[in-house]
Design an enzyme around this catalytic site. Structure first.
Site, short mmCIF file in Angstrom:
data_model
loop_
_atom_site.label_atom_id
_atom_site.label_comp_id
_atom_site.label_asym_id
_atom_site.label_seq_id
_atom_site.Cartn_x
_atom_site.Cartn_y
_atom_site.Cartn_z
N GLU A 79 -2.45 -1.74 -3.29
CA GLU A 79 -3.71 -0.90 -2.88
C GLU A 79 -3.28 0.63 -2.93
O GLU A 79 -2.13 1.11 -2.59
CB GLU A 79 -3.83 -1.23 -1.30
CG GLU A 79 -4.15 -2.39 -1.07
CD GLU A 79 -4.16 -2.81 0.46
OE1 GLU A 79 -4.67 -3.79 0.66
OE2 GLU A 79 -3.70 -1.83 1.36
N HIS A 100 -8.73 -5.55 6.74
CA HIS A 100 -8.49 -4.63 7.70
C HIS A 100 -8.73 -5.18 8.97
O HIS A 100 -10.01 -5.70 9.52
CB HIS A 100 -9.12 -3.41 7.35
CG HIS A 100 -8.45 -2.16 7.67
ND1 HIS A 100 -8.08 -1.81 9.13
CD2 HIS A 100 -7.80 -1.25 6.97
CE1 HIS A 100 -7.53 -0.92 9.15
NE2 HIS A 100 -7.12 -0.47 7.70
N HIS A 153 0.85 -1.11 -0.16
CA HIS A 153 0.00 0.04 -0.01
C HIS A 153 1.12 1.36 0.02
O HIS A 153 1.25 1.90 1.12
CB HIS A 153 -0.88 0.01 1.27
CG HIS A 153 -2.15 0.83 1.34
ND1 HIS A 153 -3.24 0.76 1.71
CD2 HIS A 153 -2.06 2.18 0.69
CE1 HIS A 153 -3.86 1.77 1.67
NE2 HIS A 153 -3.16 2.77 0.88
N1 PXP Z 1 -6.99 -3.61 2.98
C1 PXP Z 1 -6.86 -2.48 2.92
C2 PXP Z 1 -7.38 -1.69 1.80
C3 PXP Z 1 -5.87 -1.54 3.96
O1 PXP Z 1 -5.41 -0.32 3.39
C4 PXP Z 1 -5.15 -2.50 4.75
C5 PXP Z 1 -4.00 -1.60 5.43
O2 PXP Z 1 -3.10 -1.34 4.47
C6 PXP Z 1 -5.41 -3.81 4.82
C7 PXP Z 1 -6.59 -4.36 4.03
C8 PXP Z 1 -4.78 -4.53 5.92
O3 PXP Z 1 -5.12 -4.09 7.09
P1 PXP Z 1 -4.38 -4.76 8.47
O4 PXP Z 1 -3.07 -4.16 8.37
O5 PXP Z 1 -5.02 -4.25 9.46
O6 PXP Z 1 -4.37 -6.14 8.34
#
Ligand code: PXP
Length: 241
Positions: free
Chosen positions: A71, A191, A44
């Site tokens: 992402e 997330h 990301h």
């Molecule tokens: N999906 C998206 C769109 C995110 O922005 C993130 C965090 O970068 C994640 C998934 C992964 O989240 P986590 O780090 O809480 O597992």
């Protein structure tokens, strides 16, 4: 349905950047994650490049042999980067520039035409598109009209309420997933998923194609080791009820 585990390796870059130099090496982290069982690698890059940098993304593209997922918020530089790198999947996220982490999905009604135009650019290059989406029936329905292939359900609220009442916490996700399936949209999720809440989510949303997990998985790796932790997460995705 098999659910792929995509490991978000941003935190390796956060650790590296805290000291300068190249330890830990994010490319090595990606290759090792795959060797340990990850079925995808997620990054990301943010506009301030505070963790994954744009040059990391190019290096990773040459190293990742599973599924590469980028992402981010589709603003100028990000779009250019994705079109150059051509990952397997791009996940569009409406995160504010200095947000600590993503904390909501797209308003697919308000941003309908922006998303449609943006998605078309990626689809033209055969890049699969997923858009970050709250578990809200109206927003999932509107997501379909954008031309996206998949939605990534934002699981922050699920994770937050899981320990108080998991059946209540999952309710909107089941509805949203059913609508997405009926509309022909694939379902990803991510997330705040962790070793406690992942198994129930998977059991309740059986047609889940992919989860992307970063923070908790990397934290768990400090205690359990990276290889072991990836296997522990994979087991949570493969239990049958
Ligand atoms: N999906 C998206 C769109 C995110 O922005 C993130 C965090 O970068 C994640 C998934 C992964 O989240 P986590 O780090 O809480 O597992």
């Amino acid at each position: 349905m098999h659910t792929k585990l995509s490991v978000n390796i941003n935190k390796f870059a956060t650790l590296r950047n805290s000291r300068g130099g190249n330890n830990p090496d994010v490319v090595k982290a990606a290759v090792d994650a795959e060797r340990f069982g990850a079925e995808g690698i997620t990054v990301h890059p943010r506009p301030d490049q505070r963790h994954i940098r744009y040059d990391d993304v190019f290096a990773l593209k040459n190293a990742v042999t599973t599924e590469f997922n980028i992402e981010g918020n589709p603003l100028g530089e990000f779009i250019k980067l994705v079109l150059q790198v051509k990952p397997n999947q791009v996940t569009l996220v409406p995160d504010a520039e200095h947000a600590l982490t993503s904390d909501e999905g797209w308003d697919t009604i308000k941003y309908a035409s922006f998303l449609k135009d943006t998605i078309a650019q990626f689809k033209e290059q055969n890049i699969r598109v997923s858009i970050f989406c709250n578990a809200d029936e109206r927003l999932v329905e509107a997501a379909k009209a954008t031309g996206t292939d998949r939605i990534e359900l934002y699981t922050g609220p699920y994770a937050h309420h899981y320990h108080t009442d998991k059946n209540k916490a999952i309710k909107d996700y089941i509805l949203a997933a059913n609508i997405a399936t009926n509309l022909g949209l694939g379902i990803n999720a991510g997330h705040d998923l962790d070793l406690h809440n992942l198994e129930f989510f998977k059991q309740q949303i059986p047609n889940l194609l992919e989860v992307s997990i970063g923070h908790a998985l990397i934290c768990d790796s400090i205690y359990y080791g990276f290889e072991n932790t990836i296997q522990m997460y994979k087991r949570k995705l493969s239990t049958i009820i």
